[in-house]
Design an enzyme around this catalytic site. Structure first.
Site, mmCIF file in Angstrom:
data_model
loop_
_atom_site.group_PDB
_atom_site.id
_atom_site.type_symbol
_atom_site.label_atom_id
_atom_site.label_comp_id
_atom_site.label_asym_id
_atom_site.label_seq_id
_atom_site.Cartn_x
_atom_site.Cartn_y
_atom_site.Cartn_z
ATOM 1 N N SER A 129 3.612 1.795 -2.026
ATOM 2 C CA SER A 129 4.496 1.662 -3.171
ATOM 3 C C SER A 129 4.649 2.996 -3.887
ATOM 4 C CB SER A 129 3.949 0.611 -4.137
ATOM 5 O OG SER A 129 3.885 -0.662 -3.528
ATOM 6 N N LYS B 4 8.335 -4.566 12.477
ATOM 7 C CA LYS B 4 9.483 -5.292 13.006
ATOM 8 C C LYS B 4 9.043 -6.707 13.271
ATOM 9 C CE LYS B 4 13.652 -3.994 13.411
ATOM 10 N NZ LYS B 4 14.275 -3.795 12.105
ATOM 11 N N PRO C 255 0.780 -1.247 0.000
ATOM 12 C CA PRO C 255 0.000 0.000 0.000
ATOM 13 C C PRO C 255 0.808 1.292 0.000
ATOM 14 C CG PRO C 255 -0.105 -1.066 2.141
ATOM 15 C CD PRO C 255 0.538 -2.037 1.222
ATOM 16 N N GLU D 68 5.243 -0.228 4.568
ATOM 17 C CA GLU D 68 5.368 0.425 5.877
ATOM 18 C C GLU D 68 5.149 1.923 5.820
ATOM 19 O OE1 GLU D 68 8.469 0.655 9.681
ATOM 20 O OE2 GLU D 68 8.977 -0.539 7.924
#
Length: 462
Positions: free
Chosen positions: A247, A280, A245, A264
């Protein structure tokens, strides 16, 4: 002062926005923030820009010190205020309505933190450490409402807007069945360093951890392949394999480009509300459903990965505290499992409220680079990264971001990213190392994160 107005022109909605970006990508400064629709893991909005304003402040050189980077960010604040200082929030809300958009590379963060920047290898051409430009128009696709708009500011000449509308309305609604020729790899991807180097670097980090020098260090390795042609075709292949999402495809000079498949979020800012969502903890996806479920559960129940995630949550709470109201920072989610086409991740969510008098670029400056890709404590982890990796990360682990004319900001951590620069395609994979990490497992994690991306490119273009 007259309140500036936006013009919203409807254009045909495309479920796959790549067909729309095809219309714009040859223009100067073309960029696409890609929500990865129609993939199930996609976000809501696509944002496309081109034709940047000519007077936006240029980023410092690669060897610039902290003062130059701070000055540049102040210049960007002044530029934003000069052109868009009195833009009201859009109604209905839009994520971006023109403004600043681009990327900030990892080495800008090194300079801001006073950490030495590794030199480029002999004969290797570096990409710009940062590229941020100003835009007076954008295309926004809303996949929830299935609506597409050309969003233009009043300063955009009417003839230019009319030409844009004609081109966008004529864009095809379906992608071509096969990619056109025009990109090729000239050899397979190879790591810059071998496995023995990784083990030695891993052991050095363990020595630092056991000496109490640090708690966690993100160690990355780089892969390279010679290439030629248009990297847009490589990006189209990658988004079919690893859609995410956050990109982005950002054109650089000539046929150079940043290809980012990041899942992220780094920082978002909406009306003083700040959010960061560090990743993480990683496990690979598997074609077999039962094996894939076991992999996800293994991650969810991993004491090591949860502890690693918690270290970064604490670091980011501290980073946000530099610009958020005291007492406003809270952790809304810990260790949530999120699944993407190639990997499972543990993700946490931290929120706060931006203090009065603080700017979005203050927040970005004082939190950059993201803690999830450095380690803890951040400054010492970055010193160790510079010592052991010994080559620049460039755009990798930096951030693709926008600051809209109305003050809204969003940004990613530029993981799962490839840089096409001067006939070479460069890719990085890394992971956090803590006291109970195992060298072989950590090395494998770097391959799990990018292996399918590199294999897809080799299969299609070699």
């Amino acid at each position: 002062m007259t309140t500036p107005r936006l013009q919203l022109d409807e254009i045909p909605y495309r479920e796959d926005a790549s067909t729309l970006f095809e219309t714009l990508r040859q223009r100067p400064g073309a960029a696409w923030l890609d929500s990865a629709q129609p993939a199930a893991s996609g976000g809501r909005y696509d944002i496309m820009v081109a034709d940047p304003m000519p007077d936006c402040p240029r980023a410092p050189a690669a060897n610039a010190q902290a003062a130059a980077w701070r000055s540049w960010l102040e210049d960007l604040k002044a530029f934003h205020s000069q052109h868009w200082g009195n833009y009201p929030p859009t109604d209905p809300p839009l994520p971006f309505c023109g403004g600043l958009l681009g990327y900030l590379g990892y080495e800008a963060g090194s300079a801001l933190e006073g950490v030495a920047v590794p030199c480029q290898a002999p004969g290797e051409v570096a990409a710009p450490v940062a590229q941020v430009q100003g835009y007076r128009w954008c295309v926004v696709q809303d996949h929830l409402l299935r609506r597409a708009l050309l969003v233009s500011q009043s300063a955009l000449p009417a003839s230019e807007k009319a030409g844009l509308l004609r081109a966008l309305q004529a864009a095809p609604t379906q992608p071509p069945r096969a990619l056109a020729p025009g990109f090729a790899l000239q050899r397979r991807f190879e790591p810059t360093r071998n496995r023995q180097w990784y083990r030695q670097a891993f052991e050095r980090i363990q020595d630092y951890i056991h000496a109490g020098d640090c708690y966690q260090v993100n160690l990355a390795q780089r892969f390279t392949a010679a290439c030629e042609g248009d990297p847009w075709l490589a990006y189209q292949t990658l988004r079919r394999v690893a859609a995410a999402p956050f990109s982005a495809f950002i054109s650089l000079d000539q046929q150079d480009a940043l290809l980012c498949l990041s899942p992220e979020r780094f920082l978002s800012l909406q009306r003083h509300q700040v959010e960061t969502r560090p990743i993480k903890g990683t496990r690979p996806r598997h074609p077999d459903a039962a094996e894939d479920l076991r992999s996800a559960q293994s991650l969810k129940n991993s004491t090591k990965d949860r502890a690693e995630n918690l270290m970064i949550v604490d670091l980011l709470r501290n980073d946000l505290g530099r610009n958020c109201l005291p007492g406003s920072i809270r952790v809304d989610a810990l260790f949530a499992l999120e699944s993407y086409p190639t990997v499972h991740h543990l993700v946490s969510t931290i929120r706060g409220e931006l203090a009065p008098g603080r700017h979005a670029l203050d927040l970005l400056r004082d939190s950059f680079p993201g803690g999830s890709i450095t380690g803890a404590p951040k400054h010492r982890a970055m010193q160790i990264i510079a010592e052991l990796e010994a080559c620049p990360r460039e755009a990798y682990c930096g951030s693709v971001f926008y600051l809209s004319a109305d003050g809204r900001m969003d940004s990613n951590i530029a993981i799962r990213s490839l840089l096409c620069q001067d006939g070479e395609l460069r890719c990085w994979g890394g992971g956090g190392i803590v006291a109970d990490s195992q060298a072989d497992a950590e090395y494998q994690e770097t391959l799990d994160k990018v292996g399918r991306l590199l294999a897809a490119l080799e299969e299609r273009f070699l």
